[in-house]
Design a protein around this motif. Structure first.
Motif, mmCIF file in Angstrom:
data_model
loop_
_atom_site.group_PDB
_atom_site.id
_atom_site.type_symbol
_atom_site.label_atom_id
_atom_site.label_comp_id
_atom_site.label_asym_id
_atom_site.label_seq_id
_atom_site.Cartn_x
_atom_site.Cartn_y
_atom_site.Cartn_z
ATOM 1 N N GLY A 177 11.291 47.078 16.691
ATOM 2 C CA GLY A 177 10.104 47.220 15.851
ATOM 3 C C GLY A 177 9.191 48.332 16.331
ATOM 4 O O GLY A 177 8.716 49.153 15.533
ATOM 5 N N LEU A 178 8.948 48.397 17.636
ATOM 6 C CA LEU A 178 8.060 49.428 18.176
ATOM 7 C C LEU A 178 8.629 50.827 17.984
ATOM 8 O O LEU A 178 7.897 51.780 17.689
ATOM 9 C CB LEU A 178 7.815 49.166 19.665
ATOM 10 C CG LEU A 178 7.051 47.880 20.018
ATOM 11 C CD1 LEU A 178 6.989 47.689 21.524
ATOM 12 C CD2 LEU A 178 5.649 47.907 19.429
ATOM 13 N N ALA A 179 9.953 50.963 18.145
ATOM 14 C CA ALA A 179 10.569 52.274 17.933
ATOM 15 C C ALA A 179 10.501 52.668 16.459
ATOM 16 O O ALA A 179 10.235 53.827 16.120
ATOM 17 C CB ALA A 179 12.029 52.241 18.407
ATOM 18 N N GLY A 180 10.724 51.695 15.562
ATOM 19 C CA GLY A 180 10.671 51.987 14.139
ATOM 20 C C GLY A 180 9.282 52.385 13.667
ATOM 21 O O GLY A 180 9.138 53.198 12.742
ATOM 22 N N LEU A 181 8.254 51.839 14.286
ATOM 23 C CA LEU A 181 6.890 52.199 13.910
ATOM 24 C C LEU A 181 6.625 53.683 14.103
ATOM 25 O O LEU A 181 5.848 54.295 13.358
ATOM 26 C CB LEU A 181 5.884 51.385 14.732
ATOM 27 C CG LEU A 181 5.857 49.872 14.482
ATOM 28 C CD1 LEU A 181 4.927 49.199 15.473
ATOM 29 C CD2 LEU A 181 5.434 49.552 13.058
ATOM 30 N N ILE A 194 7.105 43.779 10.976
ATOM 31 C CA ILE A 194 7.461 42.355 10.874
ATOM 32 C C ILE A 194 7.898 41.772 12.216
ATOM 33 O O ILE A 194 7.389 40.722 12.628
ATOM 34 C CB ILE A 194 8.539 42.150 9.786
ATOM 35 C CG1 ILE A 194 7.960 42.462 8.409
ATOM 36 C CG2 ILE A 194 9.083 40.728 9.829
ATOM 37 C CD1 ILE A 194 8.969 42.359 7.286
ATOM 38 N N PRO A 195 8.859 42.392 12.942
ATOM 39 C CA PRO A 195 9.230 41.807 14.242
ATOM 40 C C PRO A 195 8.093 41.802 15.251
ATOM 41 O O PRO A 195 8.035 40.931 16.113
ATOM 42 C CB PRO A 195 10.393 42.692 14.715
ATOM 43 C CG PRO A 195 10.256 43.956 13.949
ATOM 44 C CD PRO A 195 9.677 43.580 12.626
ATOM 45 N N VAL A 196 7.178 42.769 15.141
ATOM 46 C CA VAL A 196 6.052 42.816 16.076
ATOM 47 C C VAL A 196 5.102 41.659 15.803
ATOM 48 O O VAL A 196 4.664 40.962 16.731
ATOM 49 C CB VAL A 196 5.320 44.164 15.965
ATOM 50 C CG1 VAL A 196 4.168 44.222 16.968
ATOM 51 C CG2 VAL A 196 6.283 45.326 16.204
#
Length: 297
Positions: A177-181, A194-196
């Motif tokens: 999630g953090l990388a996708g942000l 969502i996962p965060v």
């Protein structure tokens, strides 16, 4: 929570408020400067209600009656004020002596502090990926509804996998999630949030499960309180690091005169620090865990 998230987002949008007021009465409107303050005003009103409620609460303690007297003894003010601090110290000492519980709390701190720090800044992220402010509350409310699904997932994980496996699964999910942000995908970038957001409820469920399973009833409540204190300290530390990072990044953009553009540029650059910060914390936790395993051998 669902209602307040939606209400907060709606009152933050001045245009939406004026449209609603216009439907109620022609000529009713509020200035944008007032609309942006409405969430703060509503928060203050809610805080006053909460304060009024807790001031009416009293501590219940069964009367202690001696054999020679029926006089009820109550602790003095100094004892009442110092009791919570004594409980925190006692819980801390007990936790330090039980390594598995300590690892559970530290793992919760690593996962929760990173995720919660982004949640605090989620509004700015939504705005930069072109999501209208009126939708912020709906998104937040939808994230809160993930708690139901997260509870089912958490129960499956704690019954089917070991604590170590669960930590690696949650760490991988959070890191994804953090990388996708950092991709800053317009609109669809909200999927990586969502996962965060889910991480907070999952971590709360799993850490509570392990503490309830391992800790006896005499220490359970204080250890759970100690976990809450540790999570707050973790968030405070993450916030300090983030504040320092923002201040450092701003000094590197002296050529940007527009304060709005400067804020947005710094925010985007600071997003990269989230996965790095999490990896660093996770590495320290793993080193501590390996050292603990060697000591057991």
């Amino acid at each position: 929570f669902f209602i307040t998230m939606i209400t907060g987002a709606l009152v933050y949008d001045g245009e939406m408020i004026n449209r609603l007021l216009g439907l109620m009465h022609e000529g009713w409107s509020i200035a944008p400067q007032l609309a942006i303050r409405l969430p703060v005003v509503l928060t203050l009103i809610t805080a006053c209600i909460a304060l009024f409620t807790v001031l009416g609460m009293t501590d219940y303690e069964p009367s202690r009656v001696t054999e020679s007297s029926t006089t009820t003894t109550t602790p003095n003010l100094r004892q009442q004020l110092s009791a919570p601090f004594r409980q925190i110290i006692a819980a801390g000492r007990w936790t330090l002596g039980h390594q598995f519980i300590l690892l559970v709390i530290l793992a919760a701190l690593v996962l929760d502090s990173t995720a919660r720090q982004f949640v605090i800044l989620a509004g700015e992220y939504y705005r930069l990926i072109d999501i209208p402010p009126a939708w912020f509350g709906l998104i937040g409310a939808g994230m809160s509804l993930l708690g139901a699904a997260s509870a089912r997932l958490s129960r499956y994980l704690v019954t089917m996998h070991t604590p170590q496996t669960n930590f690696f699964l949650l760490a991988g999910l959070l890191l994804l999630g953090l990388a996708g942000l950092n991709l800053m995908l317009p609109v669809y970038g909200v999927l990586f949030a969502i996962p965060v957001f889910s991480m907070m409820s999952i971590v709360s469920f799993q850490s509570s499960y392990y503490i309830n399973r391992e800790v006896d009833s005499a220490h359970r409540a204080t250890v759970l309180s100690f976990r809450g204190l540790a999570l707050n300290l973790g968030l405070g530390t993450a916030s300090l690091f983030y504040t320092g990072l923002i201040a450092t990044l701003k000094t590197g953009y002296t050529e940007i005169d527009d304060p709005v553009l400067l804020r947005e540029t710094v925010f985007v650059d600071a997003l990269l620090a989230f996965p790095i910060y999490f990896i660093a914390l996770a590495a320290l936790l793993l080193l501590f865990g390996l050292r603990f395993r060697k000591r057991l051998r």
